[in-house]
Design a protein around this motif. Structure first.
Motif, mmCIF file in Angstrom:
data_model
loop_
_atom_site.group_PDB
_atom_site.id
_atom_site.type_symbol
_atom_site.label_atom_id
_atom_site.label_comp_id
_atom_site.label_asym_id
_atom_site.label_seq_id
_atom_site.Cartn_x
_atom_site.Cartn_y
_atom_site.Cartn_z
ATOM 1 N N UNK A 176 0.030 -9.502 4.406
ATOM 2 C CA UNK A 176 1.168 -9.760 3.523
ATOM 3 C C UNK A 176 0.892 -9.226 2.113
ATOM 4 N N UNK A 177 0.417 -7.991 2.053
ATOM 5 C CA UNK A 177 0.028 -7.396 0.774
ATOM 6 C C UNK A 177 1.229 -6.727 0.119
ATOM 7 N N UNK A 178 1.705 -7.300 -0.984
ATOM 8 C CA UNK A 178 2.761 -6.717 -1.802
ATOM 9 C C UNK A 178 2.186 -6.341 -3.155
ATOM 10 N N UNK A 179 2.587 -5.193 -3.682
ATOM 11 C CA UNK A 179 2.011 -4.758 -4.953
ATOM 12 C C UNK A 179 2.653 -5.462 -6.141
ATOM 13 N N UNK A 180 1.897 -5.538 -7.236
ATOM 14 C CA UNK A 180 2.402 -6.039 -8.507
ATOM 15 C C UNK A 180 3.086 -4.927 -9.290
ATOM 16 N N UNK A 181 2.542 -3.714 -9.185
ATOM 17 C CA UNK A 181 3.106 -2.560 -9.878
ATOM 18 C C UNK A 181 2.695 -1.317 -9.107
ATOM 19 N N UNK A 182 3.300 -0.182 -9.448
ATOM 20 C CA UNK A 182 3.034 1.057 -8.733
ATOM 21 C C UNK A 182 3.080 2.209 -9.720
ATOM 22 N N UNK A 183 2.277 3.229 -9.457
ATOM 23 C CA UNK A 183 2.246 4.413 -10.317
ATOM 24 C C UNK A 183 1.965 5.634 -9.443
ATOM 25 N N UNK A 266 1.059 7.561 -4.028
ATOM 26 C CA UNK A 266 1.199 6.380 -4.877
ATOM 27 C C UNK A 266 -0.110 5.595 -4.963
ATOM 28 N N UNK A 267 -0.277 4.914 -6.105
ATOM 29 C CA UNK A 267 -1.394 3.995 -6.320
ATOM 30 C C UNK A 267 -0.787 2.645 -6.684
ATOM 31 N N UNK A 268 -1.309 1.581 -6.072
ATOM 32 C CA UNK A 268 -0.699 0.252 -6.200
ATOM 33 C C UNK A 268 -1.603 -0.706 -6.967
ATOM 34 N N UNK A 269 -1.004 -1.493 -7.854
ATOM 35 C CA UNK A 269 -1.737 -2.585 -8.495
ATOM 36 C C UNK A 269 -1.623 -3.811 -7.607
ATOM 37 N N UNK A 270 -2.765 -4.348 -7.185
ATOM 38 C CA UNK A 270 -2.771 -5.493 -6.287
ATOM 39 C C UNK A 270 -2.608 -6.789 -7.072
ATOM 40 N N UNK A 271 -2.055 -7.828 -6.436
ATOM 41 C CA UNK A 271 -2.077 -9.151 -7.062
ATOM 42 C C UNK A 271 -3.519 -9.544 -7.351
#
Length: 306
Positions: A176-183, A266-271
């Motif tokens: 259940x991995x949802x990102x906090x932000x994306x770049x 894409x690169x994701x910022x994890x919680x």
């Protein structure tokens, strides 16, 4: 962009078109019902001010027509009201006149609310092997089945784990991995070498790999990751719905291909609570070394009474 909506502040990451369409339809359906104050000093009472505390400020919504440099509409959206008629308070940005308008619009509660934020969703019980690499430190956790506690392959001599099997949070990092932000992956922040690498291997032979870049220190540290995968090596049952219980488990090739299509570029910022486990070093999992007190010097022989 074409027939889809994208977030230009995040490198063109896709936005849920259905949410934008709902907003546009809601705007077109708004109807003026009652004129309210036109005094700027009272805008905050309807949450239509541009300054002041959060309870006074409205949200400014700007819309551009295709090919136009100037916004076609600039609307301040204020407080909602549900009785006796569902509606909200609004005004044009260039005007002081406020209105109660009937209808409903839903603005995103945060900048990423309209993005498809799911990165992965794998079952922690399907993970067979985990590898973490940070600089010179490299350690591997394995287990023969999901009923057996994790074992640390590089257990230093004389050391023990802090808990009987402490790696549950790490195994669940991709669930259940949802990102906090994306770049975009082309962002200069990720031009250098990654700070860490991780690999999750599954019982069906599939694997998901992460490259990570950390920002900040301690509890406030943020982790950005780029993902890739390798497909399963175990043969897929002819009838997956009725597969035997001992069939090797893990994400299917089709699932991984779908995720790869989303991850690419894409690169994701994890919680933070997900990234914390990946940022821990080997010493974080082990009981601290106990220094033995120095031994007391032997008593010197007493001089003789001769």
């Amino acid at each position: 962009k074409g027939t889809s909506w994208v977030d230009t502040s995040r490198g063109g990451y896709p936005v849920k078109t259905s949410e934008v369409n709902r907003l546009l339809l809601g705007l077109m359906g708004l109807q003026k019902k009652e004129a309210k104050t036109s005094r700027a000093e009272r805008h905050g009472e309807l949450k239509l001010a541009l300054t002041g505390d959060e309870q006074q400020r409205g949200q400014v919504l700007r819309l551009w027509l295709a090919g136009k440099e100037q916004a076609g509409w600039e609307i301040v959206i204020g407080e909602s009201k549900w009785s006796p008629v569902q509606g909200l308070y609004a005004r044009l940005l260039a005007e002081n006149q406020c209105w109660f308008v009937a209808g409903e619009i839903q603005l995103p509660y945060q900048p990423t609310a309209w993005l498809d934020k799911e990165v992965t969703n794998v079952n922690a019980s399907d993970v067979e092997r985990m590898l973490l690499v940070r600089g010179e430190n490299r350690f591997t956790m394995t287990r023969p089945d999901d009923a057996t506690p994790w074992a640390l392959a590089e257990m230093p001599e004389g050391r023990t784990l802090k808990e009987f099997s402490p790696f549950g949070s790490l195994a669940n990092a991709l669930g259940y991995l949802n990102f906090e932000d994306v770049a975009p992956a082309t962002d200069p922040r990720f031009a250098g070498g990654a700070d860490l690498a991780a690999e999750f291997g599954f019982f069906n032979g599939a694997s998901i790999r992460l490259e990570g870049w950390s920002e900040g220190e301690g509890e406030d540290a943020k982790l950005w990751v780029r993902l890739s995968s390798a497909p399963p090596t175990a043969a897929l049952p002819a009838d997956p719905a009725n597969a035997p219980l001992d069939t090797p488990r893990g994400p299917s090739a089709d699932t991984l291909a779908t995720w790869e299509g989303k991850w690419m570029g894409w690169v994701y910022q994890l919680p933070q609570w997900k990234g914390k486990a990946l940022l821990q070093g080997l010493e974080d999992w082990l009981e601290p070394l106990v220094e033995e007190p120095p031994s007391a010097p032997e008593d010197e022989a007493s001089p003789s009474d001769e």
